[in-house]
Design a protein around this motif. Structure first.
Motif, PDB file in Angstrom:
ATOM      1  N   ILE A 160       0.781  -1.157  -0.089  1.00  0.00           N
ATOM      2  CA  ILE A 160      -0.035   0.080  -0.045  1.00  0.00           C
ATOM      3  C   ILE A 160       0.778   1.224   0.135  1.00  0.00           C
ATOM      4  CG2 ILE A 160      -1.769   1.292   1.366  1.00  0.00           C
ATOM      5  CD1 ILE A 160      -2.659  -1.275   2.195  1.00  0.00           C
ATOM      6  N   ILE A 165      -3.438   2.551  -2.765  1.00  0.00           N
ATOM      7  CA  ILE A 165      -4.765   1.575  -2.906  1.00  0.00           C
ATOM      8  C   ILE A 165      -5.084   1.456  -4.462  1.00  0.00           C
ATOM      9  CG2 ILE A 165      -7.014   1.294  -1.986  1.00  0.00           C
ATOM     10  CD1 ILE A 165      -5.187   1.355  -0.157  1.00  0.00           C
ATOM     11  N   THR A 169      -1.369  -2.847  -5.848  1.00  0.00           N
ATOM     12  CA  THR A 169      -1.013  -3.497  -4.445  1.00  0.00           C
ATOM     13  C   THR A 169      -1.365  -4.795  -4.590  1.00  0.00           C
ATOM     14  OG1 THR A 169      -1.186  -1.251  -3.678  1.00  0.00           O
ATOM     15  CG2 THR A 169      -1.606  -3.146  -2.232  1.00  0.00           C
ATOM     16  N   ALA A 246      -6.900  -3.792   1.299  1.00  0.00           N
ATOM     17  CA  ALA A 246      -6.731  -2.667   0.318  1.00  0.00           C
ATOM     18  C   ALA A 246      -8.102  -2.619  -0.583  1.00  0.00           C
ATOM     19  CB  ALA A 246      -5.777  -3.137  -0.687  1.00  0.00           C
TER      20      ALA A 246
END
Length: 308
Positions: A160, A165, A169, A246
């Motif tokens: 992250i 985000i 990721t 995430a």
């Protein structure tokens, strides 16, 4: 003189006949020995096969559901903490009627498949390099083993920070979880290849990449397939960890996000439904893709009996 030639021809014919008989006996003996070594397995009826393979898991599922219902009935936990199987089914049915259930499943499966293919492309040459080059194995072999034992969720905070985000990721976490497993599986398979195979390959000119393609990889295929199965398991687990943490409106919603929705809304029925979907997808990929491939590879090498 003619009598002598006739006698000689007779002896030659007799010798040839005796030699032919001995050859036939040897061939028959060889065939008999081969037949003794060959395991002939009669093909069982389809109904019996279905019962033997499907009935035990079905009985286990029914037992689990019965115990679950009993726990709900006797309120071992409050009903909002432990909903009944019917409540969980109703929660999944609601998502189905909304038209969103399949989109959750497809988003996760597509991410997992893409991440697994990328891990395969990276992990295979890395595994070959580690298996065949001693300095490389000494340098990064222990690192690969350590990465394989590291929980994938530990990479999520770092990913992250690196990528924000975003989908990057999620795929980074999947790669970091799956690549070491695939590479180590290939290394294990290569280590089990008899040296005689490699020497025989060099004798017929299979050296370099030809040797890898025609000798090394085919011989290491059973171990490689096991590594792929383990790589998919790590890929799927890594994906769920990344999707669970995430979360963002900009990202597509997968099963991990569905699980997080249940947590945020304190909806235990949705949480358990998402867990069941994650479990079913993982088992389904294993049974529909990897198990048939593994059976075919093992059967082609005589490690599974051929049914007739």
């Amino acid at each position: 003189m003619a009598s002598t030639e006739t006698t000689t021809d007779t002896h030659n014919a007799a010798d040839a006949k005796a030699a032919g008989a001995r050859g036939a006996e040897a061939a028959g003996l060889e065939a008999g020995l081969d037949a003794l070594e060959t395991k002939v397995v009669s093909r069982p009826p389809v109904l019996r096969t279905l019962l033997s393979k499907a009935l035990p898991p079905l009985i286990a599922i029914l037992i689990v559901l019965a115990l679950w219902q009993l726990a709900y009935h006797f309120e071992l936990r409050a009903h909002y903490q432990l909903p009944s199987p019917v409540d969980v089914w109703g929660s999944l049915r609601e998502k189905w009627l909304e038209g969103t259930l399949l989109s959750y499943v497809w988003e996760s499966v597509s991410r997992g498949a893409l991440g697994f293919v990328a891990s395969l492309i990276i992990g295979t040459p890395l595994g070959l390099l580690v298996a065949r080059v001693r300095p490389v194995r000494a340098a990064i072999g222990p690192i690969l083993s350590g990465l394989q034992s590291l929980p994938s969720v530990a990479w999520v905070p770092a990913a992250i920070i690196w990528f924000g985000i975003t989908d990057a990721t999620i795929y980074a976490v999947v790669l970091l979880g799956a690549v070491p497993s695939i590479a180590n599986g290939l290394v294990s398979g290569v280590d089990r290849v008899p040296p005689l195979f490699l020497r025989a390959g060099r004798t017929i000119g299979a050296t370099g990449m030809k040797g890898v393609r025609h000798v090394l990889l085919p011989a290491a295929l059973p171990g490689y397939i096991s590594g792929l199965k383990q790589g998919w398991a790590f890929s799927w687990r890594s994906l769920m960890a990344a999707e669970l943490i995430a979360t963002s409106p900009d990202l597509g919603a997968g099963l991990g996000q569905l699980l997080d929705q249940g947590r945020v809304g304190f909806d235990m029925s949705l949480v358990l439904g998402a867990i069941l979907l994650i479990l079913l997808v993982g088992i389904g990929i294993e049974l529909l893709i990897f198990a048939p491939i593994e059976r075919r590879v093992l059967r082609s090498r005589g490690l599974l009996a051929h049914a007739r």
